[in-house]
Every structure is written in C-alpha cells, then in structure tokens.
Motif scaffolding. Structure first.
Motif, short mmCIF file in Angstrom:
data_model
loop_
_atom_site.label_atom_id
_atom_site.label_comp_id
_atom_site.label_asym_id
_atom_site.label_seq_id
_atom_site.Cartn_x
_atom_site.Cartn_y
_atom_site.Cartn_z
N VAL A 1 0.84 -1.20 0.00
CA VAL A 1 0.00 0.00 0.00
C VAL A 1 0.87 1.25 0.00
CG1 VAL A 1 -2.00 -1.06 1.10
CG2 VAL A 1 -0.24 -0.07 2.51
N ALA A 2 0.42 2.28 -0.72
CA ALA A 2 1.19 3.52 -0.82
C ALA A 2 0.80 4.52 0.25
CB ALA A 2 0.98 4.14 -2.20
N PHE A 3 -0.36 4.36 0.88
CA PHE A 3 -0.88 5.35 1.84
C PHE A 3 -0.58 4.98 3.29
CE2 PHE A 3 -4.13 2.46 0.37
CZ PHE A 3 -4.55 1.87 1.54
N GLY A 4 0.29 4.03 3.53
CA GLY A 4 0.65 3.64 4.90
C GLY A 4 1.55 2.42 4.88
N ASP A 5 1.60 1.73 6.00
CA ASP A 5 2.38 0.50 6.03
C ASP A 5 1.47 -0.67 6.39
OD1 ASP A 5 1.96 1.03 8.72
OD2 ASP A 5 4.02 0.67 9.32
N MET A 6 1.97 -1.87 6.13
CA MET A 6 1.18 -3.07 6.32
C MET A 6 1.99 -4.07 7.15
SD MET A 6 -0.45 -5.35 3.28
CE MET A 6 -2.10 -4.78 3.17
N ASN A 7 1.31 -4.80 8.03
CA ASN A 7 1.94 -5.83 8.84
C ASN A 7 1.12 -7.11 8.80
OD1 ASN A 7 3.96 -4.06 9.92
ND2 ASN A 7 2.43 -3.26 11.33
N ALA A 8 1.80 -8.24 8.77
CA ALA A 8 1.16 -9.54 8.94
C ALA A 8 1.63 -10.06 10.30
CB ALA A 8 1.56 -10.49 7.83
N TYR A 9 0.70 -10.59 11.09
CA TYR A 9 1.04 -10.99 12.45
C TYR A 9 0.35 -12.30 12.83
CZ TYR A 9 -3.45 -8.77 13.43
OH TYR A 9 -4.77 -8.41 13.41
N ALA A 10 0.89 -12.95 13.84
CA ALA A 10 0.31 -14.17 14.41
C ALA A 10 0.62 -14.16 15.89
CB ALA A 10 0.91 -15.40 13.75
N GLY A 11 -0.23 -14.80 16.66
CA GLY A 11 0.00 -14.83 18.10
C GLY A 11 -0.86 -15.85 18.81
N ALA A 12 -0.72 -15.86 20.13
CA ALA A 12 -1.48 -16.78 20.97
C ALA A 12 -1.72 -16.12 22.31
CB ALA A 12 -0.70 -18.08 21.15
N GLY A 13 -2.75 -16.59 23.00
CA GLY A 13 -3.08 -16.06 24.31
C GLY A 13 -4.18 -16.86 24.96
N LEU A 14 -4.83 -16.26 25.95
CA LEU A 14 -5.89 -16.92 26.71
C LEU A 14 -7.19 -16.13 26.60
CD1 LEU A 14 -3.84 -17.69 29.94
CD2 LEU A 14 -4.39 -19.27 28.08
N ALA A 15 -8.31 -16.86 26.66
CA ALA A 15 -9.63 -16.23 26.63
C ALA A 15 -10.52 -16.91 27.66
CB ALA A 15 -10.25 -16.36 25.24
N ALA A 16 -11.43 -16.12 28.27
CA ALA A 16 -12.38 -16.68 29.23
C ALA A 16 -13.59 -15.76 29.30
CB ALA A 16 -11.74 -16.81 30.60
N GLY A 17 -14.76 -16.33 29.61
CA GLY A 17 -15.97 -15.51 29.74
C GLY A 17 -17.21 -16.34 29.91
N TRP A 18 -18.37 -15.71 29.73
CA TRP A 18 -19.69 -16.33 29.83
C TRP A 18 -20.38 -16.18 28.49
CZ3 TRP A 18 -21.88 -19.22 33.56
CH2 TRP A 18 -23.24 -19.51 33.43
N VAL A 19 -20.60 -17.28 27.78
CA VAL A 19 -21.15 -17.24 26.42
C VAL A 19 -22.09 -18.40 26.19
CG1 VAL A 19 -19.12 -16.10 25.42
CG2 VAL A 19 -19.19 -18.57 25.53
N GLY A 20 -22.86 -18.31 25.11
CA GLY A 20 -23.65 -19.43 24.64
C GLY A 20 -22.80 -20.24 23.68
N ASP A 21 -23.30 -21.38 23.26
CA ASP A 21 -22.60 -22.20 22.27
C ASP A 21 -23.65 -22.73 21.31
OD1 ASP A 21 -20.67 -23.52 20.87
OD2 ASP A 21 -20.04 -24.83 22.50
N GLY A 22 -24.06 -21.89 20.36
CA GLY A 22 -25.15 -22.19 19.45
C GLY A 22 -24.95 -23.42 18.61
N LEU A 23 -23.71 -23.88 18.42
CA LEU A 23 -23.48 -25.08 17.63
C LEU A 23 -23.77 -26.34 18.44
CD1 LEU A 23 -20.24 -24.13 15.71
CD2 LEU A 23 -22.59 -24.09 14.92
N CYS A 24 -23.94 -26.21 19.76
CA CYS A 24 -24.21 -27.37 20.61
C CYS A 24 -25.66 -27.47 21.02
CB CYS A 24 -23.38 -27.30 21.89
SG CYS A 24 -21.64 -27.45 21.57
N THR A 25 -26.34 -26.34 21.12
CA THR A 25 -27.68 -26.35 21.68
C THR A 25 -28.56 -25.36 20.96
OG1 THR A 25 -27.05 -24.67 23.25
CG2 THR A 25 -26.82 -26.94 23.98
N GLY A 26 -29.52 -24.85 21.66
CA GLY A 26 -30.39 -23.83 21.08
C GLY A 26 -31.19 -24.40 19.94
#
Length: 175
Positions: free
Chosen positions: A73-98
């Motif tokens: 791109v000519a109007f800025g810079d570009m980055n490709a990235y990859a990473g890992a981490g942790l996630a937690a919360g309270w959610v539904g799981d529509g592929l299992c139920t509902g």
C-alpha cells in the motif's frame, strides 16, 4: 525479569474496536501495547450475542508477533502478524444447543462459562493519519461449562472454532 524489563519499555500502540459477524458473533473494544518493533500485546473485551440467542461476553489477552511487512500500500504500512493467548468468559454455544439441537432454545438462554487458548492470524494496514484497519482470524480452542447444555460439566466450545471466520478491527494507532 525479562518480562518486567520488556513491560517497562513498552508503549501504547493502538486502541479501538472490532466486529466478528460469523464465529462467536460479537463486537468489542481492543487495546494494543507495543513490546518491541515486532511484538505487541493485545487485550480485548467482547460482547457476544451468539446467533441472537444468548447475550454474554469474554475477555482475551494475546501476544502477537509481526512476521512480515509487505509493501503493498502507498498510503501507509502493512503488517502480517500471528499470536497466541488466553480467553475466558460467559457465552452461549449455538453449535451445541439452542435452535440447532433442542428446537426450543431453552438451554441456549442460560449460556455457560468458557475458557481456552486463543490464536490469532491477521494482517493490518496502518495509515499515515493514525487509522489502523485489520482483518484477522481468532479461533478459541477450549471448553464450555454448562451442565444444562451438555448433561456433563464440560464440553468442547464449538463456537470458538467458528472464529476461523475473519473479524474486522478499526483502531486509532498512536504515533
């Protein structure tokens, strides 16, 4: 000691939000913090509406590594990235139920606790005016705790696998 030293040298990188339409359906706030030229931490707080059936949310912390700087791109810079981490919360799981399994949605309304490892793979365009736009995949490999849904304490968090679908992020990048 090295983590403490790296944190002391870290600088704010960007703040904004992102939208995921397909997997985990939700929107959230995002904060990025630079560690060095090629690494940054990202903390996200996400509100999820899981196919419109269950309101919930989760938080995640990722450490991303910039592995490429394409010059496309000519109007800025570009980055490709990859990473890992942790996630937690309270959610539904529509592929299992509902509506997918019990056709009434009663079990979906309760949701459940979620925890897991989150991966990221994406590309971002940083414009000269400070606007940063990203497109990334953020699957979560983890468990979903709901005795009502699984008739056992923990099941696979299947909606997390749907997060291979891209999400779009828009942030203001600090200079």
């Amino acid at each position: 000691m090295s983590v403490i030293a790296a944190s002391a040298l870290a600088q704010p990188r960007a703040i904004g939000g992102y939208l995921s339409v397909f997997g985990g359906e939700g929107f959230g706030a995002s904060y990025q913090h630079t560690l060095n030229q090629n690494m940054f931490f990202e903390a996200d707080a996400v509100f999820s509406h899981d196919y419109g059936l269950t309101a919930g949310g989760w938080g995640s912390v990722l450490c991303n590594y910039i592995f490429a700087h394409p010059d496309w791109v000519a109007f800025g810079d570009m980055n490709a990235y990859a990473g890992a981490g942790l996630a937690a919360g309270w959610v539904g799981d529509g592929l299992c139920t509902g509506y997918w399994y019990d056709w009434g949605g009663a079990s979906q309304a309760f949701g459940g606790g979620m925890f897991g490892i989150q991966l990221s793979l994406g590309i971002e365009v940083n414009m000269k005016n400070g606007l940063s736009i990203s497109l990334d995949m953020r699957p979560i490999f983890g468990g979903h705790c709901s005795d009502w849904m699984y008739h056992r304490p923990v099941g696979l968090y299947k909606d997390g696998l749907m997060m291979f679908c891209p999400s779009v992020g828009v942030r203001y990048r600090f200079h």
